[in-house]
Design an enzyme around this catalytic site. Sequence first.
Site, PDB file in Angstrom:
ATOM      1  N   CYS A  12       1.872  -1.773  15.329  1.00 48.08           N
ATOM      2  CA  CYS A  12       1.953  -1.759  13.954  1.00 48.08           C
ATOM      3  C   CYS A  12       1.429  -2.571  13.355  1.00 48.08           C
ATOM      4  O   CYS A  12       1.550  -3.936  13.474  1.00 48.08           O
ATOM      5  CB  CYS A  12       3.330  -1.367  13.678  1.00 48.08           C
ATOM      6  SG  CYS A  12       3.446  -1.017  11.787  1.00 48.08           S
ATOM      7  N   CYS A  45       6.767  -6.894   7.476  1.00 49.34           N
ATOM      8  CA  CYS A  45       8.105  -6.175   8.223  1.00 49.34           C
ATOM      9  C   CYS A  45       8.450  -7.364   9.272  1.00 49.34           C
ATOM     10  O   CYS A  45       7.518  -7.947   9.813  1.00 49.34           O
ATOM     11  CB  CYS A  45       7.488  -4.961   8.822  1.00 49.34           C
ATOM     12  SG  CYS A  45       9.034  -4.161   9.703  1.00 49.34           S
ATOM     13  N   CYS A  48      -0.421   2.473   8.562  1.00 48.60           N
ATOM     14  CA  CYS A  48       0.713   1.427   8.164  1.00 48.60           C
ATOM     15  C   CYS A  48       0.313  -0.011   8.357  1.00 48.60           C
ATOM     16  O   CYS A  48      -0.006  -0.681   9.352  1.00 48.60           O
ATOM     17  CB  CYS A  48       1.784   1.311   8.987  1.00 48.60           C
ATOM     18  SG  CYS A  48       3.542   1.105   8.380  1.00 48.60           S
ATOM     19  N   CYS A  93       3.616   8.301   0.498  1.00 57.13           N
ATOM     20  CA  CYS A  93       4.174   7.472   1.633  1.00 57.13           C
ATOM     21  C   CYS A  93       4.370   6.010   0.913  1.00 57.13           C
ATOM     22  O   CYS A  93       3.469   5.528   0.562  1.00 57.13           O
ATOM     23  CB  CYS A  93       3.336   7.407   2.911  1.00 57.13           C
ATOM     24  SG  CYS A  93       3.893   6.228   4.131  1.00 57.13           S
ATOM     25  N   CYS A 105       7.006  -4.212  15.837  1.00 57.41           N
ATOM     26  CA  CYS A 105       6.619  -3.303  16.863  1.00 57.41           C
ATOM     27  C   CYS A 105       5.003  -3.448  17.257  1.00 57.41           C
ATOM     28  O   CYS A 105       4.382  -3.880  16.630  1.00 57.41           O
ATOM     29  CB  CYS A 105       6.678  -1.624  16.072  1.00 57.41           C
ATOM     30  SG  CYS A 105       8.401  -1.386  15.692  1.00 57.41           S
ATOM     31  N   GLU A 120       0.715  -1.290  -0.047  1.00 58.40           N
ATOM     32  CA  GLU A 120      -0.033   0.098   0.136  1.00 58.40           C
ATOM     33  C   GLU A 120       0.741   1.241   0.041  1.00 58.40           C
ATOM     34  O   GLU A 120       1.956   1.262   0.340  1.00 58.40           O
ATOM     35  CB  GLU A 120      -0.964   0.099   1.357  1.00 58.40           C
ATOM     36  CG  GLU A 120      -0.370  -0.029   2.508  1.00 58.40           C
ATOM     37  CD  GLU A 120      -1.206  -0.343   3.700  1.00 58.40           C
ATOM     38  OE1 GLU A 120      -2.142  -1.357   3.741  1.00 58.40           O
ATOM     39  OE2 GLU A 120      -1.222   0.592   4.762  1.00 58.40           O
TER      40      GLU A 120
HETATM   41  N1  SAH Z   1       9.848   0.966   9.850  1.00 63.16           N
HETATM   42  C1  SAH Z   1      10.046   2.411   9.549  1.00 63.16           C
HETATM   43  C2  SAH Z   1       9.018   3.100   8.848  1.00 63.16           C
HETATM   44  C3  SAH Z   1       7.613   2.274   8.647  1.00 63.16           C
HETATM   45  S1  SAH Z   1       6.589   2.648  10.063  1.00 63.16           S
HETATM   46  C4  SAH Z   1       9.846   3.000  11.100  1.00 63.16           C
HETATM   47  O1  SAH Z   1       9.733   2.090  12.106  1.00 63.16           O
HETATM   48  O2  SAH Z   1       9.993   4.177  11.151  1.00 63.16           O
HETATM   49  C5  SAH Z   1       6.339   4.564   9.868  1.00 63.16           C
HETATM   50  C6  SAH Z   1       5.905   5.342  11.173  1.00 63.16           C
HETATM   51  O3  SAH Z   1       4.624   4.830  11.424  1.00 63.16           O
HETATM   52  C7  SAH Z   1       6.766   4.883  12.212  1.00 63.16           C
HETATM   53  O4  SAH Z   1       6.939   6.017  12.843  1.00 63.16           O
HETATM   54  C8  SAH Z   1       5.717   3.919  13.055  1.00 63.16           C
HETATM   55  O5  SAH Z   1       6.107   3.822  14.339  1.00 63.16           O
HETATM   56  C9  SAH Z   1       4.554   4.435  12.978  1.00 63.16           C
HETATM   57  N2  SAH Z   1       3.479   3.552  13.284  1.00 63.16           N
HETATM   58  C10 SAH Z   1       3.120   2.356  12.794  1.00 63.16           C
HETATM   59  N3  SAH Z   1       2.030   1.760  13.075  1.00 63.16           N
HETATM   60  C11 SAH Z   1       1.317   3.024  13.708  1.00 63.16           C
HETATM   61  C12 SAH Z   1       0.101   3.182  14.427  1.00 63.16           C
HETATM   62  N4  SAH Z   1      -0.825   2.218  14.442  1.00 63.16           N
HETATM   63  N5  SAH Z   1      -0.209   4.450  14.815  1.00 63.16           N
HETATM   64  C13 SAH Z   1       0.773   5.321  14.759  1.00 63.16           C
HETATM   65  N6  SAH Z   1       1.860   5.444  14.247  1.00 63.16           N
HETATM   66  C14 SAH Z   1       2.333   4.118  13.803  1.00 63.16           C
END
Ligand code: SAH
Length: 347
Positions: free
Chosen positions: A115, A108, A334, A101, A112, A88
């Site tokens: 996410c 991944c 994401c 984006c 986290c 996406e």
């Molecule tokens: N892997 C990279 C980039 C992809 S995630 C990273 O960790 O930075 C892009 C951003 O969205 C990151 O800051 C991530 O922590 C955040 N993110 C992911 N899921 C989220 C959610 N459910 N709510 C808010 N931010 C989120």
Amino acid sequence: MKILQDYNLNELTEKMVACGEKPFRAAQIFRNLHSGKAISEMTDISLSLREKLCESYVDEPCKIIKKLVSRDGTQKYLFRLYDGNVIEGVLMEYKYGNTLCVSTQVGCRMGCTFCASTLEGLVRNLSAGEILSEVLTVNREAGGDIKNRKVTNVVLMGSGEPLDNYEEVIKFIKLLAAPEGINVSPRNVSLSTCGLVPKIYELAEEGLAVNLTISLHSPFDESRARIMPVAKSFKISEILAACENYFNKTGRRYYFEYSLISGENDTDECVNALVKLLKGKPCHVNLIRLNEVKERNLMSTDDEKAKAFMNKLNDKGISATLRRRMGVDIDGACGQLRRRFIAEENS
Ligand code: SAH
């Protein structure tokens, strides 16, 4: 199958000359590719060459299969890759231009806890040309071409950890900057990482002035490790040292992403610890309220508290802004849309 968009103009010229074509043909194909055209649509080259290319190369590496438009104008795209995988991308409109984006991996493996992209782990890396195709396809869909771009900025904040797919991501940033192509400068590219420290040092040596963004999400190693498993490998102090080095090598200030999670990272104790960590550093904090993911049991900080968090940081001398949550009504976070789509498709 190979991806024609993986090649820079020199590489493409070599390939074309090797199969008996004139060098100018490569420049023509390169322009077509960067305008977002599929090989089969390149009617300014002969049908026989188009057919020959389609035998070895993917005709359309990033096919739009769904487009959702949010009330706030944000557009979310689902793309089908040549092997059937779905990724996406999100196009956001700002005053200074349109930011896309992009995803850098299918899935991944960083894990986290907030996410959606990481719920099923890593499926595979995207190639440089596949990441580029996300940009080229959306630029065209939004009515742009290489002269009149509709995508002016790119953030590597979709699914995937860009520094876990380092070689292809660097190649992508270089391809994106091609003057004969879409020509988006690295200065208009933001690379977001969960904090793979050795790769941040490597990135500082590339001579690319991309905006470095660190997903911090907590000023404490312990609480960070609770929500981001990668924090067990790299301490915040090590990340900050890598950022300092990035600034010294590139002259670029760096950014922190901080998704506010109720009760986890939104307390006054967090504000104070952030101030201690970041005071006087050439950085900016992007706060955002957590996008709640249904599979995850975490709640967002409410709007009022999020604003107060930002004000406290600003009052104490830390540059911070609270981002608008964009595209919430279309599964903006994401990996959310992709998951819902795959679930629907399989049911
Ligand atoms: N892997 C990279 C980039 C992809 S995630 C990273 O960790 O930075 C892009 C951003 O969205 C990151 O800051 C991530 O922590 C955040 N993110 C992911 N899921 C989220 C959610 N459910 N709510 C808010 N931010 C989120």
